[in-house]
Design an enzyme around this catalytic site. Sequence first.
Site, PDB file in Angstrom:
ATOM      1  N   LYS A 190      26.677  95.189 138.837  1.00 59.71           N
ATOM      2  CA  LYS A 190      25.663  95.850 138.021  1.00 59.71           C
ATOM      3  C   LYS A 190      25.503  97.268 138.552  1.00 59.71           C
ATOM      4  O   LYS A 190      25.132  97.469 139.711  1.00 59.71           O
ATOM      5  CB  LYS A 190      24.337  95.100 138.098  1.00 59.71           C
ATOM      6  N   LYS A 220      17.303 103.179 141.450  1.00 64.77           N
ATOM      7  CA  LYS A 220      17.741 101.859 141.907  1.00 64.77           C
ATOM      8  C   LYS A 220      19.065 101.927 142.679  1.00 64.77           C
ATOM      9  O   LYS A 220      19.767 100.928 142.813  1.00 64.77           O
ATOM     10  CB  LYS A 220      17.845 100.919 140.699  1.00 64.77           C
ATOM     11  N   GLU A 263      31.982  92.527 145.561  1.00 66.14           N
ATOM     12  CA  GLU A 263      30.877  91.759 144.969  1.00 66.14           C
ATOM     13  C   GLU A 263      31.417  90.510 144.260  1.00 66.14           C
ATOM     14  O   GLU A 263      30.799  89.447 144.316  1.00 66.14           O
ATOM     15  CB  GLU A 263      30.086  92.626 143.967  1.00 66.14           C
ATOM     16  N   LYS A 309      28.272  94.978 134.160  1.00 66.57           N
ATOM     17  CA  LYS A 309      27.215  95.616 133.383  1.00 66.57           C
ATOM     18  C   LYS A 309      27.065  97.057 133.823  1.00 66.57           C
ATOM     19  O   LYS A 309      27.000  97.289 135.020  1.00 66.57           O
ATOM     20  CB  LYS A 309      25.917  94.848 133.616  1.00 66.57           C
ATOM     21  N   TYR A 355      23.024  93.113 121.956  1.00 63.71           N
ATOM     22  CA  TYR A 355      21.921  93.178 120.989  1.00 63.71           C
ATOM     23  C   TYR A 355      22.444  93.156 119.553  1.00 63.71           C
ATOM     24  O   TYR A 355      21.671  93.010 118.614  1.00 63.71           O
ATOM     25  CB  TYR A 355      21.073  94.441 121.236  1.00 63.71           C
TER      26      TYR A 355
HETATM   27  C1  PBG Z   1      16.540  94.588 135.446  1.00 62.11           C
HETATM   28  C2  PBG Z   1      17.401  94.574 134.235  1.00 62.11           C
HETATM   29  C3  PBG Z   1      17.796  95.724 133.548  1.00 62.11           C
HETATM   30  C4  PBG Z   1      18.561  95.296 132.465  1.00 62.11           C
HETATM   31  C5  PBG Z   1      18.627  93.908 132.518  1.00 62.11           C
HETATM   32  N1  PBG Z   1      17.906  93.471 133.627  1.00 62.11           N
HETATM   33  C6  PBG Z   1      17.463  97.149 133.755  1.00 62.11           C
HETATM   34  C7  PBG Z   1      17.461  97.709 135.089  1.00 62.11           C
HETATM   35  O1  PBG Z   1      18.201  97.288 135.988  1.00 62.11           O
HETATM   36  O2  PBG Z   1      16.683  98.636 135.291  1.00 62.11           O
HETATM   37  C8  PBG Z   1      19.158  96.232 131.473  1.00 62.11           C
HETATM   38  C9  PBG Z   1      19.646  95.671 130.203  1.00 62.11           C
HETATM   39  C10 PBG Z   1      19.874  96.663 129.126  1.00 62.11           C
HETATM   40  O3  PBG Z   1      19.811  97.892 129.330  1.00 62.11           O
HETATM   41  O4  PBG Z   1      20.123  96.207 128.019  1.00 62.11           O
HETATM   42  N2  PBG Z   1      16.549  93.489 136.265  1.00 62.11           N
END
Ligand code: PBG
Length: 327
Positions: A197, A219, A235, A250, A315
């Site tokens: 991620k 983050k 990872e 992601k 989505y």
């Molecule tokens: C946070 C989380 C995020 C998304 C899913 N879970 C955003 C982030 O890490 O700030 C993003 C999903 C999206 O943008 O569709 N745990």
Amino acid sequence: MLDLSRRPRRNRRTENIRRMLRETKISVDDLVMPLFVCEGERIREPISSMPGIYRLSKDEILKECKELYQLRIPAIVLFPVIPETKKDPFAKESFNTEGLYPSTIKMIKQELPELTIITDVAMDPYSSDGHDGLVKNGEILNDETLEILGKMALVQAKAGADIIAPSDMMDGRVKYLRKILDQEGFTNVGILSYTAKYASSFYGPFRDALDSSPRFGDKKTYQMDPANLREALLELELDIEEGADIVMVKPGLPYLDVLREFSLKSRVPVAVYNVSGEYSMLKAASMQGWLDYEKTVMEVMLSFKRAGADIILTYHAKEIAQWLSKN
Ligand code: PBG
């Protein structure tokens, strides 16, 4: 006439030849629809940066789930919209057994037992700091966060989650969560790990939806540097060792190379998250009349499958299912 023994265009000559030789196909079986649940009743609140996506109260979520189930979408991934007054530094609302999230899971499971429910394990929807981990003196604590994640995962499993999905990027969380689930008898609850991620700017609209932007900083001490591929493979190795049932990359489109590497190297199924900003790009451009929505969405989905995705969180899932069912 040129002397050509190879004329690749022969295989592209008619629609039926192309259809027969197509390497990659999109099916409704590949799709997972993300949903946002909020408090209240009869609420369908539009998210301005994600046209066509809503914050839904429990009754509306149930209607939506019934439609998705009828369209044969196999799974949803659920995110809670928590009012500011219920957020605190410890994300306590995330392990309130009577909270909005577990009660929604229970309700959906009762009405639609076969619809797969994937739940989100992370502190940010409930955290007054807007971070995925516990904050101390501006630092995100790792091991202390795991205890909170463990508590929320158990609440979700007890409520009926089929698969829990840690999206926090703390080290060691897959191993920790697997152990806790097993100790409590939830050996059948799977783990879909947000393995690679990235610290991406494509999450902006999602953070609008949950009002979950970090209240300070960013983050980058836990989500991955978008510049790195080798680190994603570390990872991947760790998550498989630790017991992940499904691994995920992601965002999607800007990370197709990472997805490809995962599909070649992983021994477990690979998911991709086509995130909020990717959705909004196509919606916005097509609303301007600049892109053909259906065609560009399907081309993006093909790119995920071609790169090696087994599952796509998107989505666009409901719309795609509708297109597939009419064709
Ligand atoms: C946070 C989380 C995020 C998304 C899913 N879970 C955003 C982030 O890490 O700030 C993003 C999903 C999206 O943008 O569709 N745990």
